[in-house]
Write an enzyme that holds these catalytic residues in place. Sequence first.
Site, PDB file in Angstrom:
ATOM      1  N   ARG A 147       0.852  -1.187   0.000  1.00  0.00           N
ATOM      2  CA  ARG A 147       0.000   0.000   0.000  1.00  0.00           C
ATOM      3  C   ARG A 147       0.883   1.230   0.000  1.00  0.00           C
ATOM      4  O   ARG A 147       1.832   1.320   0.782  1.00  0.00           O
ATOM      5  CB  ARG A 147      -0.885   0.016   1.241  1.00  0.00           C
ATOM      6  N   ARG A 148       0.553   2.181  -0.849  1.00  0.00           N
ATOM      7  CA  ARG A 148       1.340   3.412  -0.905  1.00  0.00           C
ATOM      8  C   ARG A 148       1.009   4.271   0.312  1.00  0.00           C
ATOM      9  O   ARG A 148      -0.126   4.276   0.783  1.00  0.00           O
ATOM     10  CB  ARG A 148       0.967   4.172  -2.186  1.00  0.00           C
ATOM     11  N   SER A 166       2.246   8.302   2.221  1.00  0.00           N
ATOM     12  CA  SER A 166       2.889   9.561   1.811  1.00  0.00           C
ATOM     13  C   SER A 166       4.380   9.579   2.136  1.00  0.00           C
ATOM     14  O   SER A 166       5.141  10.291   1.503  1.00  0.00           O
ATOM     15  CB  SER A 166       2.181  10.752   2.450  1.00  0.00           C
ATOM     16  N   ASP A 206      -3.853  -1.881  -3.331  1.00  0.00           N
ATOM     17  CA  ASP A 206      -4.516  -2.299  -2.096  1.00  0.00           C
ATOM     18  C   ASP A 206      -5.422  -3.483  -2.392  1.00  0.00           C
ATOM     19  O   ASP A 206      -6.123  -3.490  -3.412  1.00  0.00           O
ATOM     20  CB  ASP A 206      -5.338  -1.111  -1.578  1.00  0.00           C
ATOM     21  N   SER A 234      -4.197  -7.903  10.622  1.00  0.00           N
ATOM     22  CA  SER A 234      -3.841  -9.171  11.280  1.00  0.00           C
ATOM     23  C   SER A 234      -3.820  -9.101  12.806  1.00  0.00           C
ATOM     24  O   SER A 234      -3.539 -10.099  13.461  1.00  0.00           O
ATOM     25  CB  SER A 234      -2.472  -9.642  10.771  1.00  0.00           C
ATOM     26  N   THR A 245      -6.254 -19.253   9.873  1.00  0.00           N
ATOM     27  CA  THR A 245      -5.611 -19.062  11.177  1.00  0.00           C
ATOM     28  C   THR A 245      -6.192 -19.978  12.255  1.00  0.00           C
ATOM     29  O   THR A 245      -7.376 -20.345  12.199  1.00  0.00           O
ATOM     30  CB  THR A 245      -5.794 -17.587  11.628  1.00  0.00           C
ATOM     31  N   GLU A 281      -6.986 -18.932  14.974  1.00  0.00           N
ATOM     32  CA  GLU A 281      -8.019 -18.134  15.656  1.00  0.00           C
ATOM     33  C   GLU A 281      -9.425 -18.610  15.297  1.00  0.00           C
ATOM     34  O   GLU A 281     -10.377 -18.330  16.019  1.00  0.00           O
ATOM     35  CB  GLU A 281      -7.872 -16.652  15.285  1.00  0.00           C
ATOM     36  N   TYR A 339     -11.830 -10.300  13.958  1.00  0.00           N
ATOM     37  CA  TYR A 339     -10.749 -10.794  13.098  1.00  0.00           C
ATOM     38  C   TYR A 339     -11.031 -12.232  12.671  1.00  0.00           C
ATOM     39  O   TYR A 339     -10.956 -12.589  11.491  1.00  0.00           O
ATOM     40  CB  TYR A 339      -9.415 -10.721  13.862  1.00  0.00           C
ATOM     41  N   LYS A 381     -11.831 -13.925   9.037  1.00  0.00           N
ATOM     42  CA  LYS A 381     -10.985 -14.981   8.481  1.00  0.00           C
ATOM     43  C   LYS A 381     -11.811 -16.231   8.153  1.00  0.00           C
ATOM     44  O   LYS A 381     -11.508 -16.969   7.230  1.00  0.00           O
ATOM     45  CB  LYS A 381      -9.847 -15.331   9.447  1.00  0.00           C
ATOM     46  N   HIS A 395       2.880 -17.832  14.467  1.00  0.00           N
ATOM     47  CA  HIS A 395       4.245 -17.983  13.940  1.00  0.00           C
ATOM     48  C   HIS A 395       4.935 -16.640  14.089  1.00  0.00           C
ATOM     49  O   HIS A 395       4.481 -15.627  13.594  1.00  0.00           O
ATOM     50  CB  HIS A 395       4.255 -18.506  12.515  1.00  0.00           C
ATOM     51  N   ARG A 398       8.607  -9.737  13.752  1.00  0.00           N
ATOM     52  CA  ARG A 398       7.222  -9.625  14.231  1.00  0.00           C
ATOM     53  C   ARG A 398       6.943  -8.179  14.633  1.00  0.00           C
ATOM     54  O   ARG A 398       7.814  -7.505  15.201  1.00  0.00           O
ATOM     55  CB  ARG A 398       7.077 -10.560  15.438  1.00  0.00           C
TER      56      ARG A 398
HETATM   57  N1  GDD Z   1      -0.767  -8.328  21.682  1.00  0.00           N
HETATM   58  C1  GDD Z   1      -0.759  -8.598  22.992  1.00  0.00           C
HETATM   59  N2  GDD Z   1      -0.261  -7.663  23.869  1.00  0.00           N
HETATM   60  N3  GDD Z   1      -1.248  -9.788  23.418  1.00  0.00           N
HETATM   61  C2  GDD Z   1      -1.186 -10.044  24.746  1.00  0.00           C
HETATM   62  C3  GDD Z   1      -0.679  -9.146  25.669  1.00  0.00           C
HETATM   63  C4  GDD Z   1      -0.198  -7.885  25.203  1.00  0.00           C
HETATM   64  O1  GDD Z   1       0.263  -7.045  25.974  1.00  0.00           O
HETATM   65  N4  GDD Z   1      -0.745  -9.715  26.886  1.00  0.00           N
HETATM   66  C5  GDD Z   1      -1.263 -10.934  26.743  1.00  0.00           C
HETATM   67  N5  GDD Z   1      -1.561 -11.135  25.441  1.00  0.00           N
HETATM   68  C6  GDD Z   1      -2.170 -12.357  24.879  1.00  0.00           C
HETATM   69  C7  GDD Z   1      -3.373 -12.107  23.978  1.00  0.00           C
HETATM   70  O2  GDD Z   1      -4.559 -11.928  24.747  1.00  0.00           O
HETATM   71  C8  GDD Z   1      -3.347 -13.382  23.155  1.00  0.00           C
HETATM   72  O3  GDD Z   1      -4.015 -14.421  23.822  1.00  0.00           O
HETATM   73  C9  GDD Z   1      -1.864 -13.765  23.088  1.00  0.00           C
HETATM   74  O4  GDD Z   1      -1.201 -12.959  24.050  1.00  0.00           O
HETATM   75  C10 GDD Z   1      -1.225 -13.549  21.720  1.00  0.00           C
HETATM   76  O5  GDD Z   1      -1.597 -12.298  21.225  1.00  0.00           O
HETATM   77  P1  GDD Z   1      -0.921 -11.676  19.897  1.00  0.00           P
HETATM   78  O6  GDD Z   1       0.545 -11.761  19.991  1.00  0.00           O
HETATM   79  O7  GDD Z   1      -1.541 -10.337  19.678  1.00  0.00           O
HETATM   80  O8  GDD Z   1      -1.322 -12.708  18.736  1.00  0.00           O
HETATM   81  P2  GDD Z   1      -2.703 -13.464  18.445  1.00  0.00           P
HETATM   82  O9  GDD Z   1      -2.586 -14.868  18.952  1.00  0.00           O
HETATM   83  O10 GDD Z   1      -3.875 -12.665  18.912  1.00  0.00           O
HETATM   84  O11 GDD Z   1      -2.753 -13.491  16.851  1.00  0.00           O
HETATM   85  C11 GDD Z   1      -1.631 -13.801  16.041  1.00  0.00           C
HETATM   86  O12 GDD Z   1      -1.606 -15.186  15.699  1.00  0.00           O
HETATM   87  C12 GDD Z   1      -2.732 -15.649  14.936  1.00  0.00           C
HETATM   88  C13 GDD Z   1      -2.540 -17.155  14.657  1.00  0.00           C
HETATM   89  O13 GDD Z   1      -1.498 -17.401  13.772  1.00  0.00           O
HETATM   90  C14 GDD Z   1      -1.739 -12.926  14.775  1.00  0.00           C
HETATM   91  O14 GDD Z   1      -0.582 -13.080  13.985  1.00  0.00           O
HETATM   92  C15 GDD Z   1      -2.955 -13.328  13.957  1.00  0.00           C
HETATM   93  O15 GDD Z   1      -2.991 -12.562  12.756  1.00  0.00           O
HETATM   94  C16 GDD Z   1      -2.865 -14.838  13.632  1.00  0.00           C
HETATM   95  O16 GDD Z   1      -4.012 -15.239  12.920  1.00  0.00           O
END
Ligand code: GDD
Length: 327
Positions: free
Chosen positions: A14-15, A17, A41, A67, A108, A110, A132, A136, A162, A167
């Site tokens: 995505r472009r 500025s 986009d 994501s 995912t 999720e 989300y 998905k 992953h 990240r």
């Molecule tokens: N982000 C975040 N920040 N998460 C927290 C925190 C915090 O301070 N404290 C605890 N967590 C918990 C979240 O509630 C969640 O259960 C877990 O940590 C992981 O959160 P994220 O790292 O934000 O990732 P995600 O599991 O929600 O989603 C990621 O993985 C999915 C599966 O591959 C993303 O990459 C998604 O796009 C992807 O689909």
Amino acid sequence: MLLSKGYEVHGILRRNSSMSKGTMDLLPENIMKQISIHYGDVTDGNFISNILSKERPEEIYHLAAQSFVGYSFQNALSTYDTNIGGTLNVCNAVKDSSPDSRLYFAATSELFGQPKESPQNELTPFVPRSPYAVAKLAGFWTVRTYRDAYRLFMTNGILFNHESEVRGPEFVTRKISQGVARIGNGSDEPIVLGNLGAVKDWGYAKDYVNGMWKMLQQDYPDDFVLGTGEAHTVREFVEAAFTLIKIKITWKGSGVNEVGLSEDGRTLVKVSREFFRPLESDNFRADYTKALKKLKWKPKTKFNDLVRIMVNSDMNKIKAIKLSNLA
Ligand code: GDD
């Protein structure tokens, strides 16, 4: 990975500025030079159709998405627009403009929500618990429907978390690795987190891209779970990361009052309501038997190695900044 296999690689950005390329700015210059960038986009159906009819790619890795699960609760509509509308655009463009392309779609773990059965595989029911995941799920079924209706090579990769040294900093693993690196370099500022008890299956992204590629080399399109088969809490990730800077964390209190203390009594981890989600999705552990059998895929990187790769990378980044400040 694709360049090392001799592919001609095109990427869509995505472009903006400032003409920054987001995480692609982290790629070394010699790699960037070999990638043809097209500005556009995924929510722009005309753009996606035009680019596919022009380039007719053999393989498409559709990873474009909003994501961040937490953000989807605040901005559900834009998450739906990108993750549902964008995926529909890609599927339509493949069908109408490039039907010989093989499509990988980033589904995912999720989708499982808070599964009652563990581990989870391709037959585990989907019960999404965030905007989300709902979006998905629509993407997953769009891919399945187009595959069956129009006999297209479209696959869903049901990937568990992953992670890697690139990240985004808002995701929990990177938030921890950056925080630990900062503390390891003399900072006393605690890492502030949400749900420490969330149970996830964390693997190394480099292992997973190989699995994505393998899905597109099959004779027939199919859906696959990729994960490690190991479950860990956020709390365990924190402990493993601090061990690398020789700090043993002791937990005190509960809920939002829980803190992680060092042996000399410093508060290095705090909890804030701000980082809790209205609904949690967790209790994840992948059963990747199908990928192992059909793709001959298995993860190479263990949990402790992943934590070490991420913390070391962030420690090195701080060292490099310190050195350049000295110079
Ligand atoms: N982000 C975040 N920040 N998460 C927290 C925190 C915090 O301070 N404290 C605890 N967590 C918990 C979240 O509630 C969640 O259960 C877990 O940590 C992981 O959160 P994220 O790292 O934000 O990732 P995600 O599991 O929600 O989603 C990621 O993985 C999915 C599966 O591959 C993303 O990459 C998604 O796009 C992807 O689909």
